[in-house]
Design a protein around this motif. Structure first.
Motif, mmCIF file in Angstrom:
data_model
loop_
_atom_site.group_PDB
_atom_site.id
_atom_site.type_symbol
_atom_site.label_atom_id
_atom_site.label_comp_id
_atom_site.label_asym_id
_atom_site.label_seq_id
_atom_site.Cartn_x
_atom_site.Cartn_y
_atom_site.Cartn_z
ATOM 1 N N ASP A 161 0.200 -5.622 8.945
ATOM 2 C CA ASP A 161 1.019 -5.504 7.737
ATOM 3 C C ASP A 161 0.361 -4.342 6.572
ATOM 4 N N PRO A 162 0.715 -3.227 6.803
ATOM 5 C CA PRO A 162 0.139 -2.182 5.825
ATOM 6 C C PRO A 162 0.376 -2.568 4.350
ATOM 7 N N PHE A 163 1.295 -3.339 4.048
ATOM 8 C CA PHE A 163 1.507 -3.891 2.656
ATOM 9 C C PHE A 163 0.805 -5.215 2.404
ATOM 10 N N ALA A 164 0.179 -5.666 3.295
ATOM 11 C CA ALA A 164 -0.688 -6.987 2.737
ATOM 12 C C ALA A 164 -1.809 -6.515 1.780
ATOM 13 N N ALA A 165 -2.325 -7.230 0.830
ATOM 14 C CA ALA A 165 -3.065 -7.078 -0.082
ATOM 15 C C ALA A 165 -4.377 -6.341 0.352
ATOM 16 N N GLU A 166 -5.003 -6.762 1.524
ATOM 17 C CA GLU A 166 -6.250 -6.556 1.813
ATOM 18 C C GLU A 166 -6.188 -4.968 2.639
ATOM 19 N N LEU A 168 -3.691 -2.732 1.173
ATOM 20 C CA LEU A 168 -3.383 -2.132 0.078
ATOM 21 C C LEU A 168 -4.830 -1.797 -0.927
ATOM 22 N N ALA A 169 -5.728 -2.719 -0.968
ATOM 23 C CA ALA A 169 -6.857 -2.468 -1.448
ATOM 24 C C ALA A 169 -7.713 -1.618 -1.120
ATOM 25 N N HIS A 170 -8.013 -1.848 0.440
ATOM 26 C CA HIS A 170 -8.870 -1.072 1.322
ATOM 27 C C HIS A 170 -7.936 -0.450 2.471
ATOM 28 N N PRO A 171 -7.446 0.558 2.271
ATOM 29 C CA PRO A 171 -6.506 1.356 3.549
ATOM 30 C C PRO A 171 -7.400 1.898 4.688
ATOM 31 N N GLU A 172 -8.641 2.167 4.409
ATOM 32 C CA GLU A 172 -9.037 3.272 5.333
ATOM 33 C C GLU A 172 -9.493 2.564 6.729
ATOM 34 N N PRO A 173 -9.741 1.219 6.661
ATOM 35 C CA PRO A 173 -10.206 0.720 8.143
ATOM 36 C C PRO A 173 -8.854 0.717 9.062
ATOM 37 N N LEU A 174 -7.575 0.413 8.207
ATOM 38 C CA LEU A 174 -6.367 0.172 9.268
ATOM 39 C C LEU A 174 -5.827 1.703 9.324
ATOM 40 N N HIS A 175 -6.072 2.668 8.708
ATOM 41 C CA HIS A 175 -5.714 4.008 8.723
ATOM 42 C C HIS A 175 -6.463 4.558 9.973
ATOM 43 N N ARG A 176 -7.666 4.192 10.086
ATOM 44 C CA ARG A 176 -8.448 4.679 11.130
ATOM 45 C C ARG A 176 -7.970 3.974 12.416
ATOM 46 N N ARG A 177 -7.740 2.917 12.672
ATOM 47 C CA ARG A 177 -7.179 2.277 13.746
ATOM 48 C C ARG A 177 -5.748 2.729 14.258
ATOM 49 N N LEU A 178 -5.010 3.260 13.184
ATOM 50 C CA LEU A 178 -3.627 3.789 13.613
ATOM 51 C C LEU A 178 -3.808 5.092 14.120
ATOM 52 N N ARG A 202 -11.356 -1.811 -10.794
ATOM 53 C CA ARG A 202 -10.497 -2.461 -10.355
ATOM 54 C C ARG A 202 -9.092 -1.962 -9.885
ATOM 55 N N ARG A 203 -8.688 -2.065 -8.695
ATOM 56 C CA ARG A 203 -7.440 -1.856 -8.232
ATOM 57 C C ARG A 203 -6.005 -2.418 -8.787
#
Length: 412
Positions: free
Chosen positions: A17-22, A24-34, A384-385
């Motif tokens: 879920d790219p819109f989950a808080a974790e 949105l706060a730290h997108p790079e790990p998900l972006h790398r996986r995608l 703080r984000r």
């Protein structure tokens, strides 16, 4: 022997879920996986396809005929759902409906037309930096004192807004950018203010609410000439107020964060203040204040051998594209020796941000003024984000500064 055409592959599936808080706060790990998963990934949670590689995101952004915006650039599909407010004539329209509004704004916001603002904004930036250093000392919240304060003064002035109610601009923008995502807790948190904030912004778009010498008045003058309709004019003003504040505020905060965490780049900027615009664009690439936008496929389309069916929504990860190692050397590094042109932080193609030159002039004004007065810049605490479905935004950016002992080398 008869050759057989290659059959497009089915995309890998992710339940992230790219819109989950974790994320949105730290997108790079998900972006790398995608990016690593493939050119196209199906996000099962929302039933959409995703693009995260620079080459594919860039190609989709410039191909408006295949990847259209008129069905909405958020998750909601305007073909089947009622928009929460009249769609943007710039973001959420395609030619021919998009053409006249963009043509008018492109002329009003052209670099030559902005030259008259350069000296005024430079003076305002110098006065703001001096005031902050005098009144707040060597430690302050750079988000509130600089990144937020400067655009909220100079940009509404340029549009022609009155002095009252400007504190509504960021909350309205936050609400608008949240609405591009799913109806999650971030959207629900704003629900009680939709009517109030929308009414205030709409009132500011009326001809009589605007000064006679700002961007807003020039938009209404275009309607008088017949370049726009009188129904279009307030919607074009609204587009300025929606997209011209939040993105610049958070882009400036990204630049200040980058420079505060990279002392060698701060010194490079001090020695060469003409790099201020490069610093801003590199920060936009590195942090991507606008993280995502959606498009809708008008027909079945193959992306790098993977089929996306027509009629479906496509989520483009601008932030992931801007850190694609196939496009950028050492992409996770903030580097003022890099040429950041080609990033998709302002979009690409006919929907590329028409106000990007305004944002760059604001950044140039503020960063140059700061570089002249501050010899050392560093974080004074944990930033703080502020979570948003579309924006990579900030709540606070505590910094510690040391005033310059002598003026830096200013260059030509």
């Amino acid at each position: 022997m008869t050759e057989t055409a290659a059959v497009p592959a089915s995309p890998p599936i992710s339940d992230a879920d790219p819109f989950a808080a974790e994320h949105l706060a730290h997108p790079e790990p998900l972006h790398r996986r995608l990016r690593e998963a493939g050119p196209v990934v199906r996000l099962s949670r929302y039933g959409v396809h995703a693009l995260a590689r620079h080459q594919d995101v860039h190609a989709a952004l410039v191909d408006w005929q295949t990847f259209r915006s008129g069905a909405g650039v958020g998750l909601a599909d305007f073909r089947h759902e009622e928009p929460w407010r009249p769609p943007s004539l710039l973001l959420e329209a395609d030619p021919p409906h998009h053409d006249a509004p963009r043509r008018v704004l492109r002329e009003i916001l052209a670099p030559l037309a902005l030259r008259r603002l350069r000296e005024t904004w430079r003076t305002v930036a110098e006065e703001l930096v001096e005031t902050v250093l005098t009144e707040q000392g060597n430690e302050f919240d750079a988000f509130e004192a600089l990144a937020k304060a400067f655009p909220l003064r100079v940009f509404p002035d340029a549009v022609g807004l009155g002095p009252h109610g400007r504190e509504n601009l960021l909350p309205y923008g936050n609400m608008a950018f949240n609405a591009f995502g799913p109806r999650n807790a971030l959207v629900e948190a704003d629900a009680h203010r939709v009517g109030e904030l929308s009414a205030w912004v709409n009132a500011q778009c009326a001809r009589e609410a605007l000064s006679e010498d700002g961007f807003g008045a020039r938009i209404w003058a275009a309607a008088d000439r017949g370049d726009l309709t009188r129904a279009q004019a307030p919607l074009v003003v609204r587009s300025l107020l929606t997209a011209g504040v939040d993105t610049t505020v958070h882009g400036l905060a990204a630049a200040l964060y980058a420079l505060a965490t990279h002392p060698e780049e701060w010194q490079r900027l001090r020695e060469r203040p003409e790099l201020a615009r490069v610093a801003f664009d590199e920060a936009v690439r590195w942090q991507s204040p606008v993280q995502t936008f959606f498009r809708t496929a008008t027909t079945d389309v193959d992306v790098a051998g993977t089929r996306i069916p027509g009629g479906g929504k496509i989520l483009m990860f601008l932030g992931a594209a801007n850190r694609d190692p196939d496009r950028w050397d050492d992409p996770d590094r903030f580097d003022l020796t890099r040429d950041p042109s080609g990033h998709v932080g302002f979009g690409m193609g006919i929907h590329q941000c028409v106000g990007q030159h305004v944002a760059r002039l604001e950044a140039e004004s503020l960063l140059t003024a700061l570089a002249h007065r501050v010899g050392h810049l560093e974080l004074a605490g944990e930033p703080r984000r502020h979570l948003n479905n579309t924006l990579r935004s900030w709540a606070s950016l505590p910094v510690r500064v040391r005033p310059a002992a002598r003026p830096p080398v200013t260059g030509p």
